[in-house]
Each structure stands twice: as structure tokens, then as C-alpha cells.
Design a protein around this motif. Sequence first.
Motif, PDB file in Angstrom:
ATOM      1  N   ILE A 186       0.855  -1.182   0.000  1.00 12.27           N
ATOM      2  CA  ILE A 186       0.000   0.000   0.000  1.00 12.27           C
ATOM      3  C   ILE A 186       0.892   1.233   0.000  1.00 12.27           C
ATOM      4  O   ILE A 186       1.583   1.516   0.982  1.00 12.27           O
ATOM      5  N   GLN A 187       0.904   1.946  -1.121  1.00 12.61           N
ATOM      6  CA  GLN A 187       1.653   3.189  -1.214  1.00 12.61           C
ATOM      7  C   GLN A 187       0.669   4.356  -1.248  1.00 12.61           C
ATOM      8  O   GLN A 187      -0.517   4.180  -1.497  1.00 12.61           O
ATOM      9  N   GLY A 188       1.168   5.566  -1.005  1.00 17.69           N
ATOM     10  CA  GLY A 188       0.312   6.745  -0.975  1.00 17.69           C
ATOM     11  C   GLY A 188       0.798   7.825  -1.901  1.00 17.69           C
ATOM     12  O   GLY A 188       1.976   7.859  -2.288  1.00 17.69           O
ATOM     13  N   THR A 189      -0.085   8.728  -2.250  1.00 12.21           N
ATOM     14  CA  THR A 189       0.287   9.861  -3.097  1.00 12.21           C
ATOM     15  C   THR A 189       1.067  10.912  -2.315  1.00 12.21           C
ATOM     16  O   THR A 189       1.561  11.872  -2.894  1.00 12.21           O
ATOM     17  N   GLY A 190       1.186  10.732  -1.010  1.00 16.98           N
ATOM     18  CA  GLY A 190       1.946  11.643  -0.166  1.00 16.98           C
ATOM     19  C   GLY A 190       1.986  11.101   1.249  1.00 16.98           C
ATOM     20  O   GLY A 190       1.404  10.053   1.555  1.00 16.98           O
ATOM     21  N   SER A 191       2.662  11.820   2.117  1.00 13.97           N
ATOM     22  CA  SER A 191       2.692  11.441   3.529  1.00 13.97           C
ATOM     23  C   SER A 191       1.346  11.750   4.184  1.00 13.97           C
ATOM     24  O   SER A 191       0.626  12.658   3.768  1.00 13.97           O
ATOM     25  N   ASN A 192       1.007  10.981   5.187  1.00 13.42           N
ATOM     26  CA  ASN A 192      -0.186  11.221   5.997  1.00 13.42           C
ATOM     27  C   ASN A 192      -1.474  11.203   5.178  1.00 13.42           C
ATOM     28  O   ASN A 192      -2.398  11.977   5.411  1.00 13.42           O
ATOM     29  N   VAL A 193      -1.545  10.263   4.217  1.00  9.96           N
ATOM     30  CA  VAL A 193      -2.799  10.073   3.466  1.00  9.96           C
ATOM     31  C   VAL A 193      -3.633   8.941   4.053  1.00  9.96           C
ATOM     32  O   VAL A 193      -4.674   8.591   3.506  1.00  9.96           O
TER      33      VAL A 193
ATOM     34  N   ALA B 213       9.447  -2.327  -4.021  1.00  8.07           N
ATOM     35  CA  ALA B 213       8.449  -3.117  -4.749  1.00  8.07           C
ATOM     36  C   ALA B 213       9.081  -3.849  -5.928  1.00  8.07           C
ATOM     37  O   ALA B 213       8.750  -5.009  -6.210  1.00  8.07           O
ATOM     38  N   ALA B 214      10.021  -3.173  -6.627  1.00 12.11           N
ATOM     39  CA  ALA B 214      10.695  -3.815  -7.750  1.00 12.11           C
ATOM     40  C   ALA B 214      11.626  -4.924  -7.283  1.00 12.11           C
ATOM     41  O   ALA B 214      11.655  -6.021  -7.854  1.00 12.11           O
ATOM     42  N   ALA B 215      12.392  -4.644  -6.223  1.00 16.30           N
ATOM     43  CA  ALA B 215      13.351  -5.637  -5.734  1.00 16.30           C
ATOM     44  C   ALA B 215      12.655  -6.879  -5.191  1.00 16.30           C
ATOM     45  O   ALA B 215      13.148  -8.004  -5.353  1.00 16.30           O
ATOM     46  N   ALA B 216      11.506  -6.686  -4.531  1.00 20.62           N
ATOM     47  CA  ALA B 216      10.794  -7.804  -3.918  1.00 20.62           C
ATOM     48  C   ALA B 216       9.677  -8.344  -4.808  1.00 20.62           C
ATOM     49  O   ALA B 216       9.026  -9.328  -4.445  1.00 20.62           O
ATOM     50  N   GLU B 217       9.453  -7.709  -5.965  1.00 23.77           N
ATOM     51  CA  GLU B 217       8.426  -8.118  -6.928  1.00 23.77           C
ATOM     52  C   GLU B 217       7.049  -8.182  -6.255  1.00 23.77           C
ATOM     53  O   GLU B 217       6.367  -9.214  -6.273  1.00 23.77           O
ATOM     54  N   VAL B 218       6.661  -7.033  -5.693  1.00 22.71           N
ATOM     55  CA  VAL B 218       5.412  -6.931  -4.951  1.00 22.71           C
ATOM     56  C   VAL B 218       4.445  -6.018  -5.710  1.00 22.71           C
ATOM     57  O   VAL B 218       4.826  -4.919  -6.121  1.00 22.71           O
ATOM     58  N   PRO B 219       3.187  -6.438  -5.920  1.00 16.78           N
ATOM     59  CA  PRO B 219       2.198  -5.558  -6.539  1.00 16.78           C
ATOM     60  C   PRO B 219       1.810  -4.420  -5.596  1.00 16.78           C
ATOM     61  O   PRO B 219       1.914  -4.546  -4.380  1.00 16.78           O
ATOM     62  N   VAL B 220       1.337  -3.314  -6.193  1.00 18.82           N
ATOM     63  CA  VAL B 220       1.106  -2.086  -5.436  1.00 18.82           C
ATOM     64  C   VAL B 220      -0.320  -1.593  -5.626  1.00 18.82           C
ATOM     65  O   VAL B 220      -0.887  -1.683  -6.718  1.00 18.82           O
ATOM     66  N   VAL B 221      -0.893  -1.048  -4.542  1.00 21.69           N
ATOM     67  CA  VAL B 221      -2.142  -0.290  -4.584  1.00 21.69           C
ATOM     68  C   VAL B 221      -1.822   1.118  -4.108  1.00 21.69           C
ATOM     69  O   VAL B 221      -1.143   1.303  -3.091  1.00 21.69           O
ATOM     70  N   LEU B 222      -2.296   2.131  -4.856  1.00 24.31           N
ATOM     71  CA  LEU B 222      -1.979   3.518  -4.548  1.00 24.31           C
ATOM     72  C   LEU B 222      -3.179   4.204  -3.896  1.00 24.31           C
ATOM     73  O   LEU B 222      -4.308   4.091  -4.366  1.00 24.31           O
TER      74      LEU B 222
ATOM     75  N   ILE C  73       1.489  -0.799 -10.279  1.00 28.83           N
ATOM     76  CA  ILE C  73       0.279  -0.407  -9.563  1.00 28.83           C
ATOM     77  C   ILE C  73      -0.917  -1.104 -10.191  1.00 28.83           C
ATOM     78  O   ILE C  73      -1.209  -0.938 -11.375  1.00 28.83           O
ATOM     79  N   ARG C  74      -1.624  -1.880  -9.398  1.00 25.20           N
ATOM     80  CA  ARG C  74      -2.760  -2.664  -9.889  1.00 25.20           C
ATOM     81  C   ARG C  74      -4.091  -1.990  -9.606  1.00 25.20           C
ATOM     82  O   ARG C  74      -5.084  -2.278 -10.265  1.00 25.20           O
ATOM     83  N   GLY C  75      -4.137  -1.134  -8.572  1.00 27.17           N
ATOM     84  CA  GLY C  75      -5.404  -0.535  -8.213  1.00 27.17           C
ATOM     85  C   GLY C  75      -5.211   0.728  -7.396  1.00 27.17           C
ATOM     86  O   GLY C  75      -4.083   1.084  -7.030  1.00 27.17           O
ATOM     87  N   PHE C  76      -6.303   1.433  -7.118  1.00 24.65           N
ATOM     88  CA  PHE C  76      -6.236   2.659  -6.323  1.00 24.65           C
ATOM     89  C   PHE C  76      -7.381   2.705  -5.323  1.00 24.65           C
ATOM     90  O   PHE C  76      -8.430   2.058  -5.504  1.00 24.65           O
ATOM     91  N   ILE C  77      -7.151   3.477  -4.264  1.00 28.09           N
ATOM     92  CA  ILE C  77      -8.144   3.704  -3.208  1.00 28.09           C
ATOM     93  C   ILE C  77      -8.252   5.206  -2.983  1.00 28.09           C
ATOM     94  O   ILE C  77      -7.232   5.903  -2.910  1.00 28.09           O
ATOM     95  N   VAL C  78      -9.473   5.686  -2.883  1.00 25.61           N
ATOM     96  CA  VAL C  78      -9.714   7.079  -2.489  1.00 25.61           C
ATOM     97  C   VAL C  78     -10.082   7.061  -1.008  1.00 25.61           C
ATOM     98  O   VAL C  78     -11.076   6.445  -0.611  1.00 25.61           O
TER      99      VAL C  78
END
Length: 483
Positions: free
Chosen positions: A6-13, A152-161, A189-194
Motif C-alpha cells: 500500500i503506497q500513498g500519493t503523499g505522507s499522511n494520506v 516493490a521492484a526488488a521484492a516483486e510486490v504488486p502495489v495499490v496507490l 500499480i494494480r489498483g487505487f483507493i480514495v
Amino acid sequence: MATLMIQGTGSNVGKSLLVAGICRAATLRGLSVRPFKPQNMSNNAAVTQDGGEIGRAQALQALACGVAPHTDMNPVLLKPETDVGSQVIVQGRRLATVKARDYARLKPQLMAPVLESFNRLKTQCDLVIVEGAGSPAEVNLRANDIANMGFAAAAEVPVVLVGDIDRGGVIAQLVGSQVVMEAADAARIRGFIVNRFRGDPSLFDDGYRLIADRTGWQGLGVVPWFSRAALLPAEDALDLRASGSGPVKIACLTLSRIANFDDLDPLKMEPSVRLEMVRPGQPIPGDVDLVILPGTKSTRGDLAFLRAQGWDIDLQAHHRRGGRILGICGGYQMLGKMIHDPQGLEGPAGRTEGLGYLDVETVMSPDKRLARVTAQHEATGLRVEGYEIHLGRTTGPDCARPFARVDGTAEGARSSDGRVQGSYLHGLFSADEFRSAWLSNFGAGSVSYSYQNTVKTVLDELAAHLETHLDVSALLQMAGARW
């Protein structure tokens, strides 16, 4: 083994809270889950059972998974000590204190321990939920990155933003992130959350579809604001707020390097307490019963900060009026007569005169104390569980009147009249019986809730909240989980 980041578009999202909720939801579905954050920056740390330290958010996420926190859950922790430098903790242990520019040169060496910890976690469970730090759109930091797409690239992990609609511009947050990222990173990035929507989510239907159309990512849901999150331990000092309206008035000084401020969480929930966070530039209210000097990552630096706010003068007036003072960890060190740092462990070598309310002195030393402890409060005989996380050893005549005893050894100090007390024990107020006895000194009635049970209940509510508003099944499928 199933993993999702789970990544974010910024800190504290809201990444930390979402990860905690997803961990809880997956655990309730019968999966064995572990949280992981490659790199965190926080002065609010937790001591693990294996004798190290990690970010407080990962300790909460571990609780959501029903497991004990471990140093592998947050292998790199940065603890800011100045505006330009941080202590670097690797796999639970202090490595060095470096400036930001020097840390950039150190980062390439840290991917190995990050992957080592991640790979160990993977062998212990069905699913690992990974939390990013900052934003993958900070493409100027992409080289040698260990916190977001580099990991994510090194560990080959899918991402949600995750984007935060409460701060505004969520369409630009999400679509713009894809625009500036390298194509290979954007493809992870496979998906997103608002996140953090207030009001009627259907009003955002057009914007939601626009994001999906522009990015090609799967929309996983719009998460309404979860107000009960205020009852969970916070990691960011920006989340500290005044709370309550009870008759017992407590003021806590918001130091510039405030640390381990989750000590305050049980007090925030108490109906009998009104907790006031005194901000820089504000005076200490004259009608408070107790002033708390909290933990800090830089005792001498924050003592200078305290004096610059004029809080030392306010404390003198509070003490003359018969008010009480409690210092925890760094706050305890400040209450003594002198703080010595001969090796410059927290800044320039030297010594600083303390506030002088306790007849003790502190000498900073490189052997950092990291331990989960069970103690007996000296005045009441009540049992408390907490942890110690500090540099320095404190000695002096007032230590003959200890705050508590740990395995029979005196801990902390009290003034002769008992109105000023200091302790290295974090987490004291989580013990319901002790908290009740402590607050009774100020005329409060018995406590009306269990702190630990409340936190677990709110985690269950958070999981239910996400099950309602997120496509949790799709998230787990993206991770490759089976349940």
C-alpha cells in the motif's frame, strides 16, 4: 506467498490506518498476516519482544494481526534528532546518526537488511501487507529507493496507490503520480483507493471513473472518514489534539522532538480528563492540575526549545501554585539538575543545566536501554507493564524515592513532597487499575473503560468499515492470497 504493498500519493494520506484495517480484515477471514514497512520515519517507536525498536504504526498493525511486534516488521527506522539529521535504526538497533545528505549515500547498503527481514516474514505467514513511505511520485528520490517502488521492484510486490480526498485534488494526486513515474513503476500499480471521504460518496462517482479511465488501474473503493481512528495510537505528532472535557485538567508540552507520545492515548479516552496539548508559542494554562513533560528524541535540544517558549517560567508558576509535574523519559531527564552528553550522542558534546525540580543528574551513554518491562508502582503497589527506550542513566538523591520498581530495582524519582515525579517507563497509563489510582489523586472517579479492549474493538470496527467500503476480496486476490 501472498504480498501486497500500500503506497500513498503523499505522507499522511492514511496508509498506516488502512494497512492496520486490511491486516485485521484478512486476519478475521482466517489468514495468518504480518505487516511490513521497509523504511519509516518517526520518533514514536515501540519496543519489540526481540529487544529492538520499530515504528509505532507497525506495532499497532501487528496487534491487528494478533501477533507480537518484531524488528523484521520495520527494518529501517529513522528518528529525527535535528532539522537535518536522524538516528538510523537497522533491524531494531542504532546504526548511526547521519545528516540527510549522508543518509542518501547510506541507503544502497540498507536494501540487503530490508529484503532479509521481508523474506523472513514471508516464511511465517500466509500474507504480508507492506506499507510505503512518502510517495512514489517523489521521482527525484527513486534512485536507491528502499521505501516505495525501489522495494516493490526488488521484492516483486504488486502495489495499490492511495489518495487522500480530504486534502483536496485527489484526481491530480492519483493521475499525476502515474504521469511522473517511470513506466515500469507505474505498471506495478494494480489498483487505487480514495481515502477519507466526507459526505455522500456517490457524489464522487464521475471523478472515480475518470481516475480509473485515465490510469487503467482498478478502483478498489472510496473509504469514508473513520472518526474512531482517533482512539487508536497515532504515529505522527501532527495528529496530537486536545481532547475531553472532564474535571481533571492535564497539560502536555508539545516539544519539537516529542517522542513516544502514545503514552497520552489512555488519558485522551478518560471521561474524567481534559487533556490540553500546549503548542509552541502558547502558555501553559494556569488552571491545570498536572503538567506532563513527554519523551523526546533530543533532551538537551528540547530543553532549550522549552525555555525558548517561556514554558520554564510557566512551570515555576504552576509549581508555586501547588501543581504537579510528571516527566517521562526525556521529560524526566529535563526535571533534574544537569544533563551531561560528553560524547555528543544527541548533538554537540557538552552539558545543559536542567529545570532542577528533582535532585538527579543524567549522563548520556551509547548503551541504549531497550526493554519491555513489568514494574510495581511504588506509591500504590500496583502492577504496570511498559517499556524503556532511552540513552542515558539518571542518578541522584531523589532516586531514593523511586517512582516504581523493576525486578526489585528502583526506577525513576520523586521530590520530597511527591508533587514532581519522573520515570523512564513508557506505556504506564495503559494499565487500567494504575490509571484509575493515579487519577484519583486529582479527584477523579474510577476509570470506566479498558484501554486495551477499546483498541482491539476499534480495530474490529475498522476492519468492518473497510469490508463495507473497499473491495477487500479484490485486494487479497491482487496479493495472491487464498482463504
